[in-house]
Design a protein around this motif. Structure first.
Motif, PDB file in Angstrom:
ATOM      1  N   GLY A 155      -9.299 -17.452   3.311  1.00  0.00           N
ATOM      2  CA  GLY A 155      -8.782 -17.530   4.677  1.00  0.00           C
ATOM      3  C   GLY A 155      -9.862 -17.496   5.734  1.00  0.00           C
ATOM      4  O   GLY A 155      -9.566 -17.591   6.933  1.00  0.00           O
ATOM      5  N   LYS A 156     -11.110 -17.363   5.293  1.00  0.00           N
ATOM      6  CA  LYS A 156     -12.222 -17.191   6.229  1.00  0.00           C
ATOM      7  C   LYS A 156     -13.277 -18.290   6.141  1.00  0.00           C
ATOM      8  O   LYS A 156     -14.191 -18.312   6.961  1.00  0.00           O
ATOM      9  CB  LYS A 156     -12.915 -15.850   5.934  1.00  0.00           C
ATOM     10  N   SER A 157     -13.178 -19.170   5.168  1.00  0.00           N
ATOM     11  CA  SER A 157     -14.319 -20.009   4.798  1.00  0.00           C
ATOM     12  C   SER A 157     -14.158 -21.497   5.062  1.00  0.00           C
ATOM     13  O   SER A 157     -15.010 -22.288   4.660  1.00  0.00           O
ATOM     14  CB  SER A 157     -14.648 -19.801   3.314  1.00  0.00           C
ATOM     15  N   ALA A 158     -13.095 -21.902   5.724  1.00  0.00           N
ATOM     16  CA  ALA A 158     -12.920 -23.335   5.990  1.00  0.00           C
ATOM     17  C   ALA A 158     -14.085 -23.864   6.824  1.00  0.00           C
ATOM     18  O   ALA A 158     -14.713 -23.125   7.595  1.00  0.00           O
ATOM     19  CB  ALA A 158     -11.602 -23.577   6.717  1.00  0.00           C
ATOM     20  N   ASP A 159     -14.363 -25.135   6.683  1.00  0.00           N
ATOM     21  CA  ASP A 159     -15.382 -25.759   7.519  1.00  0.00           C
ATOM     22  C   ASP A 159     -15.075 -25.480   8.992  1.00  0.00           C
ATOM     23  O   ASP A 159     -13.907 -25.553   9.407  1.00  0.00           O
ATOM     24  CB  ASP A 159     -15.410 -27.266   7.290  1.00  0.00           C
ATOM     25  N   THR A 203     -21.160 -19.890   3.696  1.00  0.00           N
ATOM     26  CA  THR A 203     -22.147 -20.321   4.692  1.00  0.00           C
ATOM     27  C   THR A 203     -21.869 -21.739   5.173  1.00  0.00           C
ATOM     28  O   THR A 203     -22.309 -22.115   6.267  1.00  0.00           O
ATOM     29  CB  THR A 203     -23.572 -20.228   4.124  1.00  0.00           C
ATOM     30  N   SER A 204     -21.115 -22.520   4.414  1.00  0.00           N
ATOM     31  CA  SER A 204     -20.751 -23.867   4.855  1.00  0.00           C
ATOM     32  C   SER A 204     -19.783 -23.850   6.030  1.00  0.00           C
ATOM     33  O   SER A 204     -19.543 -24.892   6.656  1.00  0.00           O
ATOM     34  CB  SER A 204     -20.155 -24.665   3.698  1.00  0.00           C
ATOM     35  N   ALA A 205     -19.231 -22.680   6.347  1.00  0.00           N
ATOM     36  CA  ALA A 205     -18.362 -22.553   7.521  1.00  0.00           C
ATOM     37  C   ALA A 205     -19.163 -22.498   8.820  1.00  0.00           C
ATOM     38  O   ALA A 205     -18.607 -22.697   9.903  1.00  0.00           O
ATOM     39  CB  ALA A 205     -17.505 -21.288   7.402  1.00  0.00           C
ATOM     40  N   MET A 206     -20.466 -22.235   8.716  1.00  0.00           N
ATOM     41  CA  MET A 206     -21.287 -22.049   9.913  1.00  0.00           C
ATOM     42  C   MET A 206     -21.438 -23.356  10.691  1.00  0.00           C
ATOM     43  O   MET A 206     -21.735 -24.399  10.123  1.00  0.00           O
ATOM     44  CB  MET A 206     -22.671 -21.515   9.535  1.00  0.00           C
ATOM     45  N   VAL A 207     -21.232 -23.269  12.001  1.00  0.00           N
ATOM     46  CA  VAL A 207     -21.427 -24.395  12.912  1.00  0.00           C
ATOM     47  C   VAL A 207     -22.061 -23.855  14.190  1.00  0.00           C
ATOM     48  O   VAL A 207     -22.271 -22.657  14.348  1.00  0.00           O
ATOM     49  CB  VAL A 207     -20.102 -25.125  13.227  1.00  0.00           C
ATOM     50  N   GLY A 208     -22.335 -24.767  15.098  1.00  0.00           N
ATOM     51  CA  GLY A 208     -22.896 -24.367  16.379  1.00  0.00           C
ATOM     52  C   GLY A 208     -21.881 -23.660  17.252  1.00  0.00           C
ATOM     53  O   GLY A 208     -20.660 -23.745  17.015  1.00  0.00           O
ATOM     54  N   GLY A 239     -30.986 -20.683  10.537  1.00  0.00           N
ATOM     55  CA  GLY A 239     -30.887 -21.655   9.466  1.00  0.00           C
ATOM     56  C   GLY A 239     -31.134 -21.014   8.112  1.00  0.00           C
ATOM     57  O   GLY A 239     -31.695 -19.918   8.019  1.00  0.00           O
ATOM     58  N   GLY A 240     -30.711 -21.677   7.063  1.00  0.00           N
ATOM     59  CA  GLY A 240     -30.990 -21.213   5.711  1.00  0.00           C
ATOM     60  C   GLY A 240     -30.305 -19.918   5.324  1.00  0.00           C
ATOM     61  O   GLY A 240     -30.751 -19.231   4.394  1.00  0.00           O
ATOM     62  N   THR A 241     -29.212 -19.570   6.001  1.00  0.00           N
ATOM     63  CA  THR A 241     -28.491 -18.331   5.685  1.00  0.00           C
ATOM     64  C   THR A 241     -27.925 -18.406   4.274  1.00  0.00           C
ATOM     65  O   THR A 241     -27.233 -19.359   3.920  1.00  0.00           O
ATOM     66  CB  THR A 241     -27.364 -18.098   6.703  1.00  0.00           C
ATOM     67  N   ARG A 242     -28.230 -17.393   3.475  1.00  0.00           N
ATOM     68  CA  ARG A 242     -27.734 -17.362   2.099  1.00  0.00           C
ATOM     69  C   ARG A 242     -26.487 -16.504   1.940  1.00  0.00           C
ATOM     70  O   ARG A 242     -25.682 -16.731   1.041  1.00  0.00           O
ATOM     71  CB  ARG A 242     -28.838 -16.877   1.159  1.00  0.00           C
TER      72      ARG A 242
END
Length: 280
Positions: free
Chosen positions: A172-176, A102-107, A68-71
């Protein structure tokens, strides 16, 4: 240790995986698997806990990104010699560095959404390196002292956005949903050699990627030291270290993700992911 975060998106709790594969709750000891919890001393205190005494989480909870909290989510391009060959690219004289939002990160088992107007959404199994102690101008000799552990990353990529829309790769790498991370953070003491890890990825049961971190051009030690010359690396930052051959772009003809596909991937000792693909 195998540290993890479980629960609804945005409300994950800290936990660990015990030797029997049970999720144990760490909420009584830490607020999250993030920040100072990843410092060497903090990890040592968690390691000293009796896992069997921790509350067992019943059922099959959703797993969030294991950190969590990855910057900073820092990615390395064309970092496998066999992947560079499959794309027809020359081996880069220095690491190719780009950022994933970092908003691309999911489980690890969350849904992948194909973005609107996307044409070439691709997969990439990668070794993620999680920073545990701030690294700034560190040497290769000391670089591994700053690594908390490792995880599986699917560096989902929209190739048309990445390569055909001008500018840098980031868009090209940052979509949700383009950064499934986990299922857990495996601490560095349990990974004696990060350059000897088999890795694989399948789509709908067909194995496309079957590689090893042994073919990385720039290894973990070098990358931590190298990146620290340009920016400080802080606890919870992730370095996604590149992918072996077998991406959709390299197929003949190229093959890309479509709605209803199922992606499964894993790295030896670090766990597996499974994602359903939908249209965003």
């Amino acid at each position: 240790m195998k540290l993890l975060r479980y629960g609804p998106a945005g409300h994950e709790k800290p936990g660990l995986l015990d030797e029997d594969g049970n999720v144990r709750d760490l909420s009584g000891h830490v607020a999250d698997i993030a920040g100072d919890v990843l410092l060497p001393g903090s990890l040592a205190r968690l390691r000293a806990l009796d896992a069997a005494s921790l509350p067992r989480v019943e059922g099959n909870p959703r797993l969030g990104a294991c950190v969590g909290g990855t910057r900073k989510f820092i990615c390395i391009g064309l970092n496998y010699s066999d992947h560079a060959a499959e794309t027809g690219a020359q081996i880069p004289p220095e690491p190719i560095v780009f950022m994933k939002a970092t908003s691309a990160m999911v489980g690890p088992n969350d849904t992948i959404e194909i973005p609107r107007n996307a044409l070439k959404t691709d997969w990439e199994v990668e070794l993620g390196v999680v920073i545990g102690k701030t690294a700034k101008y560190v040497s290769e000799r000391d670089a591994m002292d700053h690594v908390a552990g490792y995880c599986v990353v699917n560096d989902v990529s929209e190739r048309a956005f990445q390569a055909e829309r001008q500018g840098q790769w980031t868009k090209g790498k940052s979509a949700d949903t383009f950064g499934p991370t986990g299922p857990w953070l495996v601490t560095a003491d349990e990974v004696p050699d990060p350059q000897a890890l088999p890795m694989w990825l399948e789509v709908n049961g067909h194995r496309y990627q079957n590689g090893s971190t042994a073919t990385m051009i720039y290894g973990v030690r070098f990358l931590v030291a190298y990146l620290s010359q340009f920016m400080s690396l802080q606890p919870g930052d992730i370095i996604s270290t590149g992918t072996p051959p077998g991406v959709g772009l390299g197929q003949k003809p190229p093959t890309y993700l479509k709605p209803d596909d199922v992606v499964t991937l894993g790295i030896a000792g670090l766990g597996q992911q499974r994602q359903n693909v939908v249209q965003g």
